[in-house]
Design a protein around this motif. Structure first.
Motif, PDB file in Angstrom:
ATOM      1  N   GLU A 221      -4.042 -71.225  95.090  1.00  0.00           N
ATOM      2  CA  GLU A 221      -3.432 -70.073  95.759  1.00  0.00           C
ATOM      3  C   GLU A 221      -2.614 -69.237  94.772  1.00  0.00           C
ATOM      4  O   GLU A 221      -2.671 -67.998  94.797  1.00  0.00           O
ATOM      5  CB  GLU A 221      -2.543 -70.546  96.905  1.00  0.00           C
ATOM      6  N   LEU A 222      -1.841 -69.906  93.912  1.00  0.00           N
ATOM      7  CA  LEU A 222      -1.050 -69.161  92.938  1.00  0.00           C
ATOM      8  C   LEU A 222      -1.957 -68.441  91.945  1.00  0.00           C
ATOM      9  O   LEU A 222      -1.688 -67.283  91.579  1.00  0.00           O
ATOM     10  CB  LEU A 222      -0.118 -70.129  92.197  1.00  0.00           C
ATOM     11  N   CYS A 223      -3.031 -69.095  91.509  1.00  0.00           N
ATOM     12  CA  CYS A 223      -3.957 -68.450  90.571  1.00  0.00           C
ATOM     13  C   CYS A 223      -4.606 -67.224  91.195  1.00  0.00           C
ATOM     14  O   CYS A 223      -4.751 -66.177  90.537  1.00  0.00           O
ATOM     15  CB  CYS A 223      -5.035 -69.445  90.127  1.00  0.00           C
ATOM     16  N   ALA A 224      -4.989 -67.343  92.473  1.00  0.00           N
ATOM     17  CA  ALA A 224      -5.590 -66.193  93.154  1.00  0.00           C
ATOM     18  C   ALA A 224      -4.577 -65.057  93.302  1.00  0.00           C
ATOM     19  O   ALA A 224      -4.909 -63.871  93.107  1.00  0.00           O
ATOM     20  CB  ALA A 224      -6.108 -66.624  94.518  1.00  0.00           C
ATOM     21  N   GLU A 225      -3.355 -65.386  93.636  1.00  0.00           N
ATOM     22  CA  GLU A 225      -2.333 -64.354  93.787  1.00  0.00           C
ATOM     23  C   GLU A 225      -2.060 -63.642  92.463  1.00  0.00           C
ATOM     24  O   GLU A 225      -1.959 -62.408  92.413  1.00  0.00           O
ATOM     25  CB  GLU A 225      -1.050 -65.004  94.308  1.00  0.00           C
ATOM     26  N   LEU A 226      -1.957 -64.399  91.401  1.00  0.00           N
ATOM     27  CA  LEU A 226      -1.732 -63.791  90.093  1.00  0.00           C
ATOM     28  C   LEU A 226      -2.924 -62.948  89.657  1.00  0.00           C
ATOM     29  O   LEU A 226      -2.754 -61.878  89.040  1.00  0.00           O
ATOM     30  CB  LEU A 226      -1.467 -64.886  89.056  1.00  0.00           C
ATOM     31  N   PHE A 227      -4.139 -63.388  89.993  1.00  0.00           N
ATOM     32  CA  PHE A 227      -5.327 -62.616  89.649  1.00  0.00           C
ATOM     33  C   PHE A 227      -5.326 -61.277  90.374  1.00  0.00           C
ATOM     34  O   PHE A 227      -5.647 -60.229  89.781  1.00  0.00           O
ATOM     35  CB  PHE A 227      -6.584 -63.418  90.006  1.00  0.00           C
ATOM     36  N   ASP A 228      -5.002 -61.291  91.631  1.00  0.00           N
ATOM     37  CA  ASP A 228      -4.991 -60.034  92.400  1.00  0.00           C
ATOM     38  C   ASP A 228      -3.973 -59.050  91.836  1.00  0.00           C
ATOM     39  O   ASP A 228      -4.246 -57.847  91.711  1.00  0.00           O
ATOM     40  CB  ASP A 228      -4.688 -60.329  93.869  1.00  0.00           C
ATOM     41  N   LYS A 229      -2.795 -59.538  91.476  1.00  0.00           N
ATOM     42  CA  LYS A 229      -1.774 -58.642  90.920  1.00  0.00           C
ATOM     43  C   LYS A 229      -2.219 -58.086  89.560  1.00  0.00           C
ATOM     44  O   LYS A 229      -2.021 -56.897  89.281  1.00  0.00           O
ATOM     45  CB  LYS A 229      -0.457 -59.394  90.779  1.00  0.00           C
ATOM     46  N   ALA A 230      -2.805 -58.943  88.731  1.00  0.00           N
ATOM     47  CA  ALA A 230      -3.252 -58.479  87.417  1.00  0.00           C
ATOM     48  C   ALA A 230      -4.416 -57.494  87.542  1.00  0.00           C
ATOM     49  O   ALA A 230      -4.472 -56.481  86.829  1.00  0.00           O
ATOM     50  CB  ALA A 230      -3.669 -59.675  86.564  1.00  0.00           C
ATOM     51  N   PHE A 231      -5.343 -57.756  88.478  1.00  0.00           N
ATOM     52  CA  PHE A 231      -6.480 -56.855  88.656  1.00  0.00           C
ATOM     53  C   PHE A 231      -6.019 -55.502  89.194  1.00  0.00           C
ATOM     54  O   PHE A 231      -6.561 -54.447  88.819  1.00  0.00           O
ATOM     55  CB  PHE A 231      -7.487 -57.493  89.608  1.00  0.00           C
ATOM     56  N   GLU A 232      -5.030 -55.541  90.047  1.00  0.00           N
ATOM     57  CA  GLU A 232      -4.479 -54.281  90.559  1.00  0.00           C
ATOM     58  C   GLU A 232      -3.802 -53.495  89.440  1.00  0.00           C
ATOM     59  O   GLU A 232      -3.927 -52.259  89.377  1.00  0.00           O
ATOM     60  CB  GLU A 232      -3.479 -54.581  91.671  1.00  0.00           C
ATOM     61  N   LYS A 233      -3.116 -54.189  88.569  1.00  0.00           N
ATOM     62  CA  LYS A 233      -2.478 -53.528  87.430  1.00  0.00           C
ATOM     63  C   LYS A 233      -3.526 -52.918  86.508  1.00  0.00           C
ATOM     64  O   LYS A 233      -3.324 -51.826  85.940  1.00  0.00           O
ATOM     65  CB  LYS A 233      -1.646 -54.548  86.652  1.00  0.00           C
ATOM     66  N   LEU A 263     -14.802 -63.313  90.699  1.00  0.00           N
ATOM     67  CA  LEU A 263     -15.581 -63.222  89.476  1.00  0.00           C
ATOM     68  C   LEU A 263     -16.515 -62.020  89.502  1.00  0.00           C
ATOM     69  O   LEU A 263     -16.704 -61.352  88.465  1.00  0.00           O
ATOM     70  CB  LEU A 263     -16.388 -64.507  89.264  1.00  0.00           C
ATOM     71  N   THR A 264     -17.059 -61.720  90.658  1.00  0.00           N
ATOM     72  CA  THR A 264     -17.915 -60.540  90.772  1.00  0.00           C
ATOM     73  C   THR A 264     -17.110 -59.263  90.538  1.00  0.00           C
ATOM     74  O   THR A 264     -17.576 -58.334  89.861  1.00  0.00           O
ATOM     75  CB  THR A 264     -18.563 -60.507  92.163  1.00  0.00           C
ATOM     76  N   GLN A 265     -15.898 -59.195  91.100  1.00  0.00           N
ATOM     77  CA  GLN A 265     -15.042 -58.029  90.867  1.00  0.00           C
ATOM     78  C   GLN A 265     -14.730 -57.864  89.376  1.00  0.00           C
ATOM     79  O   GLN A 265     -14.793 -56.751  88.837  1.00  0.00           O
ATOM     80  CB  GLN A 265     -13.739 -58.172  91.651  1.00  0.00           C
ATOM     81  N   LEU A 266     -14.425 -58.958  88.739  1.00  0.00           N
ATOM     82  CA  LEU A 266     -14.083 -58.898  87.320  1.00  0.00           C
ATOM     83  C   LEU A 266     -15.296 -58.510  86.480  1.00  0.00           C
ATOM     84  O   LEU A 266     -15.182 -57.732  85.516  1.00  0.00           O
ATOM     85  CB  LEU A 266     -13.539 -60.258  86.872  1.00  0.00           C
ATOM     86  N   PHE A 267     -16.471 -59.012  86.824  1.00  0.00           N
ATOM     87  CA  PHE A 267     -17.689 -58.672  86.086  1.00  0.00           C
ATOM     88  C   PHE A 267     -18.018 -57.185  86.224  1.00  0.00           C
ATOM     89  O   PHE A 267     -18.392 -56.519  85.250  1.00  0.00           O
ATOM     90  CB  PHE A 267     -18.843 -59.535  86.593  1.00  0.00           C
ATOM     91  N   THR A 268     -17.854 -56.670  87.428  1.00  0.00           N
ATOM     92  CA  THR A 268     -18.116 -55.240  87.647  1.00  0.00           C
ATOM     93  C   THR A 268     -17.161 -54.373  86.833  1.00  0.00           C
ATOM     94  O   THR A 268     -17.563 -53.361  86.243  1.00  0.00           O
ATOM     95  CB  THR A 268     -17.982 -54.914  89.142  1.00  0.00           C
ATOM     96  N   ARG A 269     -15.892 -54.770  86.796  1.00  0.00           N
ATOM     97  CA  ARG A 269     -14.917 -54.007  86.012  1.00  0.00           C
ATOM     98  C   ARG A 269     -15.196 -54.122  84.515  1.00  0.00           C
ATOM     99  O   ARG A 269     -15.018 -53.159  83.762  1.00  0.00           O
ATOM    100  CB  ARG A 269     -13.505 -54.526  86.313  1.00  0.00           C
ATOM    101  N   SER A 270     -15.701 -55.244  84.059  1.00  0.00           N
ATOM    102  CA  SER A 270     -16.020 -55.424  82.647  1.00  0.00           C
ATOM    103  C   SER A 270     -17.212 -54.561  82.240  1.00  0.00           C
ATOM    104  O   SER A 270     -17.227 -54.007  81.128  1.00  0.00           O
ATOM    105  CB  SER A 270     -16.319 -56.896  82.356  1.00  0.00           C
ATOM    106  N   ILE A 271     -18.200 -54.436  83.137  1.00  0.00           N
ATOM    107  CA  ILE A 271     -19.360 -53.596  82.826  1.00  0.00           C
ATOM    108  C   ILE A 271     -18.929 -52.152  82.600  1.00  0.00           C
ATOM    109  O   ILE A 271     -19.417 -51.462  81.694  1.00  0.00           O
ATOM    110  CB  ILE A 271     -20.387 -53.689  83.973  1.00  0.00           C
ATOM    111  N   LYS A 272     -17.965 -51.708  83.384  1.00  0.00           N
ATOM    112  CA  LYS A 272     -17.459 -50.341  83.236  1.00  0.00           C
ATOM    113  C   LYS A 272     -16.806 -50.142  81.875  1.00  0.00           C
ATOM    114  O   LYS A 272     -17.000 -49.112  81.220  1.00  0.00           O
ATOM    115  CB  LYS A 272     -16.465 -50.048  84.358  1.00  0.00           C
ATOM    116  N   SER A 273     -16.043 -51.117  81.414  1.00  0.00           N
ATOM    117  CA  SER A 273     -15.393 -51.005  80.101  1.00  0.00           C
ATOM    118  C   SER A 273     -16.389 -51.161  78.961  1.00  0.00           C
ATOM    119  O   SER A 273     -16.221 -50.541  77.901  1.00  0.00           O
ATOM    120  CB  SER A 273     -14.302 -52.073  79.975  1.00  0.00           C
ATOM    121  N   VAL A 274     -17.428 -51.974  79.150  1.00  0.00           N
ATOM    122  CA  VAL A 274     -18.429 -52.138  78.103  1.00  0.00           C
ATOM    123  C   VAL A 274     -19.196 -50.849  77.865  1.00  0.00           C
ATOM    124  O   VAL A 274     -19.527 -50.485  76.725  1.00  0.00           O
ATOM    125  CB  VAL A 274     -19.386 -53.291  78.474  1.00  0.00           C
ATOM    126  N   ALA A 275     -19.465 -50.131  78.926  1.00  0.00           N
ATOM    127  CA  ALA A 275     -20.210 -48.878  78.807  1.00  0.00           C
ATOM    128  C   ALA A 275     -19.357 -47.727  78.283  1.00  0.00           C
ATOM    129  O   ALA A 275     -19.892 -46.672  77.928  1.00  0.00           O
ATOM    130  CB  ALA A 275     -20.811 -48.489  80.156  1.00  0.00           C
TER     131      ALA A 275
END
Length: 823
Positions: A221-233, A263-275
């Motif tokens: 739960e803590l890992c998920a919460e920290l991930f959401d805050k970091a992804f929002e940032k 993981l899917t959200q993070l992969f999609t965001r990474s594809i955007k930065s790779v391009a």
């Protein structure tokens, strides 16, 4: 033992105690066996934080404790050391406000030394479950507010977690995990803060390592919460570039602990930065995130990669043209993991990634070159796994795919040759003979090119070829290699003379200089000269090796058993060179231009051992730094002191030389027998005339004969004596010279200074004083002229008057030593 420990402390505090190292070693052993609690009861630190003088006599205990604490408790640190560190901190601040910089710095150094004990208390503690909660708040405050304590505290947290995991202390892990919601956000803030200076950059890296360790015991739960805050940032456009890059790193640390949706959200965001080719740093971070996603062994990551592997391949192939130079390394490593996970051959993908890997073999970044070599190796292994064909055919197809680059530009051809060198090194046992010969023929043909770039790669290929294959395989190719070396252009010969020397050195060592010289044309004088010099060098090495072996056997000293390891990587092979070879200008017989002197590396050693660690804050720390290696000095002393008196043969027999009847002694005995009363000059003549005859290797009776040479003259036994023509001329010359020297000393003229008044001491002569024999003969008119007559006349008058008064006889002469300064 406690009274003994107290006596040791009193000795340490005594004036000019000499054996401090031995005493501190003994106290350290007491700390290990009894624990710091018992030792500090007997030997208190005597530091309260309220001292007026800054001579902390027991501060030597802090380094001893830091190196020897084992198995203590967090409670003792919290009760004894934490209040002491707080008091020293307050005193340091107070003295700083009073502008007392010496006292402020002293107390600040003390509190840092006290805090540095915490990692040792955290190595194998006994009360994590019961007492960590008591110190947890102080640790969090130190991480958030105290920059000087961050590294120490974060190291302590990592040690606590590692110890609990190693000992399967579930209770301790659960206690540490309870505070993850407090520590991890603080560590996130430390990492996302832009550093100022190298110290803060080190604190950032320590915070990132602590985050990765702490997330392993945190709740999902803590890992998920920290991930959401970091992804929002990360999704905020107004965020600073440095903050975005830091958030990418934190998401990479959080990635193994997320579910498929995140993981899917993070992969999609990474594809955007790779391009995105505009922001190179963000693109590199995105590639590193994809690398972590493909290489991580967690269950969620493996499942996600298996489902989305075709999509990942498509993204990597489409982004080839948009990848920036800093992203090459992470991109190649990501491709390596993808190739390892592919189960079917994708020829289209191979045709695209092989040229990219070949070009990166000449990249300036070492990690990028290593990633390119690893990718080429994994492609070769994957082709053997994918294709249902004989191994020889697979290797032929792979080499044919790579050799196509030899017909390209000089840069591509040079990179292709390096790639082929890597392939023959990794698959040397699988390459068919015809392909090996074809490769060598093509590479040696390119060695005669005028392009330095291509020739440099061909020399590297030949070096790897000679090193990788056995002598029996390389022997038929010697003529081809030597012919190509001779056929190089003059510019390339001069520019790559060092690389050429390394290849010739290997050939001479494996096949001998004579066999190589036969293959060199007689017109190439320089090559013959280099081979001749290499032969001399190797001969000298062999002689020196045998001599060292003989010396070691004579000294009978146990040498360490050393096995020379073979090169493990292609980079090590290409980096190898023989430092003992002659310089190239010397080989060519030319003086050569003057080269810049290389800065000599200054080595320094610290005189310490495991139980006596040097304290760098000590004033006398510089005395224990030496420029000579202590181990080498000990070995030399052992060799010097080891003298058995007799030499030993290789089979262990003692070699005893009988010197009582040696040649030199026999010569001396014969000379004494022939001329026992002769002077030194006659003895020298006898040595020159008869010494050779005495040393001739004949029987014992013949050795005592006067001469064995028919042309030699007999030794004269006549000794000069008497007067006239029979007087000893040489002795007379010696007496005259001696008299002349005495006259010079008597006058004192040799001591007179030319630039100042008075006398001066002369090298090799006695001090400027005359020891004059007191005699009536010195009262003559001639002696009065040299200044001694005054002294002698005064002595004579006074001495005679004393004799008359006492009624003594004045007959005979007396010689009394009088010291007078010569003017």
């Amino acid at each position: 033992m406690l009274p003994c420990l107290k006596s040791l402390a009193d000795l340490r505090d005594s004036y000019k105690f000499s054996y401090t190292n031995e005493l501190e070693h003994a106290v350290g052993k007491a700390v290990k066996s009894m624990g710091p609690e018992v030792v500090l009861q007997v030997i208190p630190l005597q530091i309260t934080g309220e001292e007026t003088s800054y001579e902390f006599k027991r501060s030597w205990l802090l380094p001893v404790l830091r190196e020897n604490i084992e198995g203590s408790s967090l409670k003792f640190f919290m009760q004894y050391f934490l209040p002491l560190a707080t008091a020293c901190r307050k005193q340091s601040i107070a003295l700083s406000e009073e502008n007392d910089q010496v006292g402020s710095h002293s107390y600040d150094l003390l509190q840092i030394q006290i805090w540095s004990l915490l990692p040792k208390f955290s190595t194998n503690p006994t009360d994590v479950k019961d007492n960590f909660k008591s110190i947890a708040k102080a640790l969090g405050t130190a991480i958030a507010e105290r920059k000087d304590l961050r590294v120490v505290v974060m190291s302590s947290l990592r040690r606590l977690i590692a110890w609990c995991q190693a000992n399967k202390d579930e209770a301790g892990l659960s206690e540490l995990a309870r505070f993850s919601k407090n520590y991890v956000p603080i560590l996130f803030n430390v990492y996302t803060t832009k550093p100022i200076g190298s110290d803060e950059e080190g604190q950032r890296l320590a915070a990132f390592e602590t985050v990765k360790v702490y997330l392993n015991i945190s709740t999902p739960e803590l890992c998920a919460e920290l991930f959401d805050k970091a992804f929002e940032k990360l999704s905020q456009d107004e965020s600073d570039a440095f903050v975005k890059e830091s958030v990418f790193d934190l998401l990479r640390a959080l990635l193994p602990h997320q579910n498929q949706e995140r993981l899917t959200q993070l992969f999609t965001r990474s594809i955007k930065s790779v391009a995105d080719a505009t922001n190179n740093k963000e693109q590199k971070k995105a590639y590193r995130l994809l690398e972590e996603l493909c290489s991580n062994e967690s269950k969620q990551c493996r499942s996600f990669v298996d489902k989305n592997l075709p999509k990942i391949c498509h993204v990597l192939l489409q982004s080839l043209s948009k990848s920036a130079v800093p992203s090459k390394g992470p991109r190649l490593r990501c491709l390596t993991h993808v190739v390892m996970k592919l189960e079917k051959c994708n020829s289209n993908m191979l045709q695209q990634i092989v040229p990219e890997a070949i070009l990166c073999c000449k990249d300036i970044n070492e990690r990028c070159r290593t990633a390119a070599y690893n990718l080429l190796t994994e492609i070769g292994k994957a082709m053997q796994r994918w294709l249902d064909k004989p191994t020889d055919d697979i290797i032929r197809d792979y080499l044919g795919l790579i050799m196509a680059g030899l017909a390209g530009s000089p840069t591509l051809a040079s990179a292709t040759i390096l790639a082929l060198a890597k392939i023959i090194y990794e698959f040397r046992d699988l390459i068919p003979e015809d392909m090996r010969i074809l490769l060598l023929d093509n590479v040696t043909l390119l060695m005669t090119s005028a392009s330095r770039e291509i020739v440099a790669s061909t020399l590297s290929f030949v070096k790897v070829y000679i090193t990788s294959f056995p002598v029996s395989v390389v022997a038929p190719s010697i003529s081809t290699i030597v012919k190509s070396l001779v056929g190089m252009t003059e510019d390339c010969k001069r520019h790559f003379r060092t690389k050429t020397r390394d290849i010739l050195d290997r050939l001479v060592r494996k096949f001998g200089a004579e066999n190589i010289s036969v293959l060199v044309p007689a017109s190439d004088i320089v090559m013959h000269k280099r081979l001749r010099n290499l032969r001399k060098i190797h001969s000298k090495k062999i002689r020196d090796k045998e001599q060292r072996k003989q010396e070691n056997s004579d000294d009978d000293i146990d040498e360490p058993f050393i096995i020379k390891s073979y090169s493990k990587t292609i980079d090590e092979i290409l980096a190898e060179s023989d430092d003992s070879d002659l310089e190239d200008d010397e080989m060519l017989g030319k003086p050569g231009p003057s080269k810049k002197k290389k800065t000599k590396q200054v080595n320094a050693w610290i005189q310490e051992d495991e139980d006596n660690i040097m304290d760098f804050t000590d004033v006398a720390a510089s005395r224990r730094i030496t420029a000579t290696n202590p181990k080498e000095a000990v070995i030399k002393e052992q060799k010097k002191s080891k003298n058995t008196g007799f030499k030993t043969a290789p089979d262990g027999r003692l070699i005893i030389v009988d010197t009582s009847d040696g040649e030199e002694e026999r010569v001396k005995r014969v000379q004494r027998h022939l001329a026992p009363d002769s002077d030194d000059d006659i003895e020298e003549d006898q040595k020159s005339n008869t010494g050779i005859a005495m040393l001739s290797p004949m029987g014992r009776k013949r050795k005592l004969s006067v001469s064995t040479n028919a042309h030699s003259e007999p030794v004269m036994k006549y000794q000069a004596g008497g007067s006239g023509i029979h007087r000893p001329v040489k002795v007379a010359k010696k007496q005259k010279a001696k008299k002349k020297d005495l006259q010079g000393l008597t006058s004192g003229a040799v001591y007179r200074s030319k630039k100042a008044r008075g006398d001066m001491k002369r090298k090799g002569l006695p001090d400027p004083y005359a020891y004059v024999p007191l005699s009536r003969k010195m009262l003559s008119k001639s002696n009065k002229l040299n200044g001694l007559g005054v002294v002698m006349e005064a002595w004579g008058n006074g001495g005679m008057q004393g004799h008359f008064e006492r009624g003594e006889s004045t007959g005979g002469e007396r010689e009394v030593g009088v010291v007078t300064a010569l003017a």
